[in-house]
Design a protein around this motif. Structure first.
Motif, short mmCIF file in Angstrom:
data_model
loop_
_atom_site.label_atom_id
_atom_site.label_comp_id
_atom_site.label_asym_id
_atom_site.label_seq_id
_atom_site.Cartn_x
_atom_site.Cartn_y
_atom_site.Cartn_z
N UNK A 36 0.82 -1.21 0.00
CA UNK A 36 0.00 0.00 0.00
C UNK A 36 0.85 1.27 0.00
N UNK A 37 0.33 2.31 -0.61
CA UNK A 37 0.94 3.64 -0.65
C UNK A 37 2.21 3.69 -1.51
N UNK A 38 2.41 2.72 -2.39
CA UNK A 38 3.57 2.72 -3.27
C UNK A 38 3.36 3.77 -4.37
N UNK A 39 4.29 4.70 -4.48
CA UNK A 39 4.14 5.81 -5.42
C UNK A 39 4.00 5.28 -6.85
N UNK A 40 3.06 5.81 -7.63
CA UNK A 40 2.71 5.21 -8.93
C UNK A 40 3.69 5.49 -10.07
N UNK A 41 4.99 5.27 -9.79
CA UNK A 41 5.99 5.28 -10.86
C UNK A 41 6.77 3.96 -10.86
N UNK A 42 6.58 3.15 -9.84
CA UNK A 42 7.29 1.88 -9.70
C UNK A 42 6.49 0.75 -10.35
N UNK A 43 7.15 -0.38 -10.60
CA UNK A 43 6.60 -1.42 -11.46
C UNK A 43 5.20 -1.89 -11.04
N UNK A 44 5.01 -2.29 -9.80
CA UNK A 44 3.73 -2.89 -9.41
C UNK A 44 2.58 -1.91 -9.52
N UNK A 45 2.67 -0.69 -8.96
CA UNK A 45 1.55 0.23 -9.18
C UNK A 45 1.36 0.62 -10.64
N UNK A 46 2.44 0.73 -11.41
CA UNK A 46 2.30 1.03 -12.84
C UNK A 46 1.46 -0.05 -13.51
N UNK A 47 1.75 -1.30 -13.23
CA UNK A 47 1.01 -2.39 -13.86
C UNK A 47 -0.45 -2.37 -13.44
N UNK A 48 -0.72 -2.20 -12.17
CA UNK A 48 -2.10 -2.19 -11.69
C UNK A 48 -2.89 -1.05 -12.33
N UNK A 49 -2.33 0.15 -12.30
CA UNK A 49 -3.06 1.32 -12.77
C UNK A 49 -3.17 1.35 -14.29
N UNK A 50 -2.14 0.92 -15.01
CA UNK A 50 -2.24 0.83 -16.46
C UNK A 50 -3.27 -0.21 -16.87
N UNK A 51 -3.30 -1.32 -16.15
CA UNK A 51 -4.28 -2.37 -16.46
C UNK A 51 -5.69 -1.82 -16.33
N UNK A 52 -5.96 -1.13 -15.25
CA UNK A 52 -7.30 -0.59 -15.01
C UNK A 52 -7.67 0.46 -16.06
N UNK A 53 -6.66 1.17 -16.56
CA UNK A 53 -6.91 2.23 -17.55
C UNK A 53 -6.93 1.71 -18.98
N UNK A 54 -6.72 0.41 -19.17
CA UNK A 54 -6.69 -0.15 -20.52
C UNK A 54 -5.44 0.19 -21.30
N UNK B 128 -5.88 -2.96 -2.25
CA UNK B 128 -5.68 -1.62 -1.69
C UNK B 128 -5.80 -0.57 -2.80
N UNK B 129 -5.22 -0.81 -3.96
CA UNK B 129 -5.31 0.16 -5.06
C UNK B 129 -6.74 0.25 -5.59
N UNK B 130 -7.46 -0.86 -5.61
CA UNK B 130 -8.85 -0.81 -6.03
C UNK B 130 -9.69 0.00 -5.05
N UNK B 131 -9.34 -0.05 -3.78
CA UNK B 131 -10.12 0.63 -2.74
C UNK B 131 -9.71 2.07 -2.51
#
Length: 349
Positions: A190-208, A324-327
């Motif tokens: 949780x709270x991982x800044x969205x420039x690192x691999x895992x949050x990038x993958x999660x957020x890009x996936x959700x954004x298509x 956590x990112x979904x919530x």
């Protein structure tokens, strides 16, 4: 114990702050609030009577002296650092100033304060570093980093952290400052800044959007859940031997491609697409310059001497992280407009 935490509004620092408060420690959170910091990370403890925030830059020695004099901590946990390898490739100067000069300033401010208090043996300066200072391992699973692995940094980021490690050891040997050091594997949670691999993958996936993987995705990392790391850091601070270093690993080695596929499978279950799998968005991109092949830590020392080992498996941690990112869409959307987020960095090498 009153602990001065530098970088306490960042990813790992905020996990330390939250956990330390719940365990009865008093916390002084010193953070310059640069692009990757977010005070929302510590909102859950911000109103606690034992929590105090100081906005200051570790490059400002005068400000550091004032914070030490005002709060008189029993220990320092030094996490403030520039940490993104890709950014270090594009702009190494900031990494030199913050990670090397900033650590020097922290050591000198801590030493001056410690000496005015008659050099108590109970004082601790805990320097938090990275396994990247050891360089790159071959894909031979029998080889892992230990506390005795020679330093071999290969990026401006890891070189700056290696330099800071050497300064901390020198201040212990030369001036007797009671220090402990830790070198950790890749953190996530949780709270991982969205420039690192895992949050990038999660957020890009959700954004298509495409899910970018450097090279062929074969680079291997040892993944450590951030709350496990915070627990280990407090254990080292409380019972680690002065002058000793401890390697902290998650004992969870996977290639980047395997990791992304695991994330896609979790998202397919939790937030299924109308058609197909998120894995169909995977896209291989030009590799990072000087990309280390493999990191892996042998945590024998911290397990044997301090009785610590990770409690969260990678499967459990990734599931918790995705949820956590979904919530917490409000949290990550507020950070997506910050400089460099969502752009490919580190290609100038």
């Amino acid at each position: 114990m009153k602990i001065l935490v530098t970088g306490g509004a960042g990813f790992i620092g905020s996990a330390v702050v939250r956990l330390a408060i719940t365990r009865g420690h008093a916390i002084v959170n010193l953070d310059a609030l640069t692009y990757a910091a977010c005070l929302d990370n510590v909102a859950s403890v911000a109103d606690h009577p034992d929590y105090h925030f100081e906005q200051a830059d570790i490059r400002d020695r005068v400000a550091l002296d004032a914070v030490f004099a005002r709060h008189q901590p029993d220990a320092v946990m030094h996490l403030a650092a520039e940490s993104h390898v890709d950014r270090s490739i594009d702009g190494p100067g900031t990494f030199i100033e913050t990670n090397i000069t900033g650590t020097y300033n922290m050591l000198e401010a801590a030493r001056a304060y410690w000496e005015t208090r008659s050099r108590p043996d109970t004082f601790r300066f805990h320097h938090i570093s990275t396994d990247e200072v050891f360089g790159s391992l071959p894909n031979d699973l029998a080889q892992r980093f230990t506390e005795n692995t020679p330093y071999d940094p290969r990026s401006p980021y890891s070189a700056s952290k290696a330099s800071s490690d050497h300064l901390v050891r020198a201040w212990h040997e030369t001036y007797g400052l009671p220090v402990v050091l830790t070198n950790c594997s890749n953190n996530y949670g949780p709270f991982h800044f969205p420039e690192k691999l895992i949050p990038v993958i999660i957020l890009n996936a959700l954004a298509g959007k495409p899910l970018p993987i450097y090279g062929d995705g074969s680079n291997i990392r040892d993944w450590l859940y951030v709350e496990d790391h915070a627990d280990a850091l407090l254990r080292v601070l409380e019972v680690g031997a002065p002058g000793r270093s401890y390697a902290i690993g998650g004992e969870n080695e996977h290639s980047n491609l395997e990791l992304v596929q695991m994330l896609c499978a979790i998202l397919d279950q939790k937030r299924p697409k109308a058609d197909g799998s998120y894995a169909e968005q995977i896209q291989f991109v030009t590799d990072r310059p000087g990309h280390d092949a493999r990191y892996a830590i042998d945590p024998t020392r911290i397990r044997a001497e301090l009785g610590w080992r990770p409690s969260v498996t990678l499967a459990e941690g990734l599931e918790k992280t995705v949820q956590w990112y979904l919530d917490n869409e409000i949290w990550w959307r507020a950070l997506q407009d910050r400089a460099g987020v969502g752009k490919r960095l580190g290609v100038s090498g």
